[in-house]
Design an enzyme around this catalytic site. Sequence first.
Site, PDB file in Angstrom:
ATOM      1  N   HIS A  86      37.279  40.249  30.054  1.00  0.00           N
ATOM      2  CA  HIS A  86      38.253  39.911  31.161  1.00  0.00           C
ATOM      3  C   HIS A  86      38.309  38.433  31.076  1.00  0.00           C
ATOM      4  O   HIS A  86      39.120  37.577  31.778  1.00  0.00           O
ATOM      5  CB  HIS A  86      37.431  40.268  32.645  1.00  0.00           C
ATOM      6  CG  HIS A  86      37.423  41.599  32.948  1.00  0.00           C
ATOM      7  ND1 HIS A  86      38.404  42.539  32.913  1.00  0.00           N
ATOM      8  CD2 HIS A  86      36.262  42.296  32.731  1.00  0.00           C
ATOM      9  CE1 HIS A  86      37.863  43.758  32.968  1.00  0.00           C
ATOM     10  NE2 HIS A  86      36.644  43.607  32.902  1.00  0.00           N
ATOM     11  N   HIS A 114      32.964  30.253  32.914  1.00  0.00           N
ATOM     12  CA  HIS A 114      33.942  30.912  32.147  1.00  0.00           C
ATOM     13  C   HIS A 114      35.462  30.173  32.354  1.00  0.00           C
ATOM     14  O   HIS A 114      35.323  29.501  33.393  1.00  0.00           O
ATOM     15  CB  HIS A 114      33.871  32.489  32.761  1.00  0.00           C
ATOM     16  CG  HIS A 114      34.071  32.670  34.169  1.00  0.00           C
ATOM     17  ND1 HIS A 114      33.175  32.942  34.933  1.00  0.00           N
ATOM     18  CD2 HIS A 114      35.320  32.651  34.542  1.00  0.00           C
ATOM     19  CE1 HIS A 114      33.587  33.033  36.246  1.00  0.00           C
ATOM     20  NE2 HIS A 114      34.981  32.850  36.262  1.00  0.00           N
ATOM     21  N   HIS A 116      39.849  30.755  33.015  1.00  0.00           N
ATOM     22  CA  HIS A 116      41.037  31.456  33.356  1.00  0.00           C
ATOM     23  C   HIS A 116      42.165  30.683  32.648  1.00  0.00           C
ATOM     24  O   HIS A 116      42.268  29.492  32.821  1.00  0.00           O
ATOM     25  CB  HIS A 116      41.104  31.303  34.757  1.00  0.00           C
ATOM     26  CG  HIS A 116      40.054  32.354  35.725  1.00  0.00           C
ATOM     27  ND1 HIS A 116      40.081  33.653  35.659  1.00  0.00           N
ATOM     28  CD2 HIS A 116      38.763  31.895  36.016  1.00  0.00           C
ATOM     29  CE1 HIS A 116      39.049  34.172  36.469  1.00  0.00           C
ATOM     30  NE2 HIS A 116      38.197  32.901  36.531  1.00  0.00           N
ATOM     31  N   THR A 218      36.588  36.076  42.139  1.00  0.00           N
ATOM     32  CA  THR A 218      38.121  36.480  41.939  1.00  0.00           C
ATOM     33  C   THR A 218      38.245  37.631  41.171  1.00  0.00           C
ATOM     34  O   THR A 218      39.227  38.047  40.653  1.00  0.00           O
ATOM     35  CB  THR A 218      38.690  35.331  41.343  1.00  0.00           C
ATOM     36  OG1 THR A 218      38.430  34.882  40.295  1.00  0.00           O
ATOM     37  CG2 THR A 218      38.658  34.042  42.334  1.00  0.00           C
TER      38      THR A 218
HETATM   39 ZN   LIG Z   1      36.347  32.892  37.544  1.00  0.00          ZN
END
Ligand SMILES: [Zn+2]
Length: 306
Positions: A86, A114, A116, A218
Amino acid sequence: MVNGNLLTSFAVILLFQSVVGSDHWSYPDRNATNVFPQWGGLCDTGNRQSPIDLSLSGALKGNFPDFEFHNYDKTLTSPSLLNNGHTVKLSNFNVQMTLTGGPLTDKFIVEEVHLHWWSEHTIDKIRYPMEAHIVHRNTRYANITEAASHKNGIAVVGVLFHASNEANKGIGKIIENIEFINSADEIGKPVKIEQKLNLREFFPKLSGGYLSYPGSLTTPSCAEAVTWIVLLDTFPVTLDQVNEFKGIETYGGKKLTDNYRDVQKKNNRPVLVVHQESSDAPASLRASTFSLIGSIVVLYISKVLQ
Ligand SMILES: [Zn+2]
Ligand SMILES: *[C@@H]1O[C@H](CO)[C@@H](O)[C@H](O)[C@H]1NC(C)=O
Ligand SMILES: *[C@@H]1O[C@H](CO)[C@@H](O)[C@H](O)[C@H]1NC(C)=O
């Protein structure tokens, strides 16, 4: 006896499926659909979900003690880089990086960083090419799972990157390692980053203003445990750098073209805007800004009086 064994096997299979199944949520193929999938649980039923569209004009003015980012500039030795299907995340830090101050009343410790692509939060409906999440756990709680069940359990610093001709150094180092985690076969298998790295290479400046609001993770479980801190300063990244991430594979060898969740209902939550006074701008610069405004006012008044 036989029945007992059968039953146990069934239970094991069911457990296995629920564990594996819980990881098989996905982002929509935005080329094909405008419909965002239902991820279940709080993701669908919650009322303080993230991300949201942020705007300065709708925000409430806040004033808090300055944030203290402790050890964020220390060199990290061999942190792990992981494709979890992901996102790409950095974790297993040999340095304890902690955050205190601002609206936070406890001490928070960095668990992972991380990325996005593209950004999850938008500012006045404008999306950025990339957003990093520095995920912190409230040190009151033993681990991130436990923290996720408390409304003050997690603080995430969201950092937006704007498109530029200037590459980001930290993101560049992740890209140098992407080939090791790129393929769907590597999902869940962390690799060590051997390059010297510190968080400041991603976020050269953390001391400016920010927006803060109560929200959620999220990604599933979408736990409503997060104090969001989205920095007002944004940092450069090249679109070529962002494109490197779009080649990463998710389950089944599909490309993880993007991994941002749609913006959620604000539900009248307070979004605070905080300008830290002791930001990097020297006091003299602020003073000259005021004297400039002062001169304009004087000029205007003298013009009106003519
Ligand atoms: Zn995130
Ligand atoms: C969506 O379209 C872009 C641009 O044509 C392409 O690069 C990408 O691979 C497509 N994504 C999927 C999941 O098919
Ligand atoms: C997290 O902490 C809780 C409470 O101390 C504990 O019961 C649980 O086993 C821990 N979970 C993990 C994954 O370590």
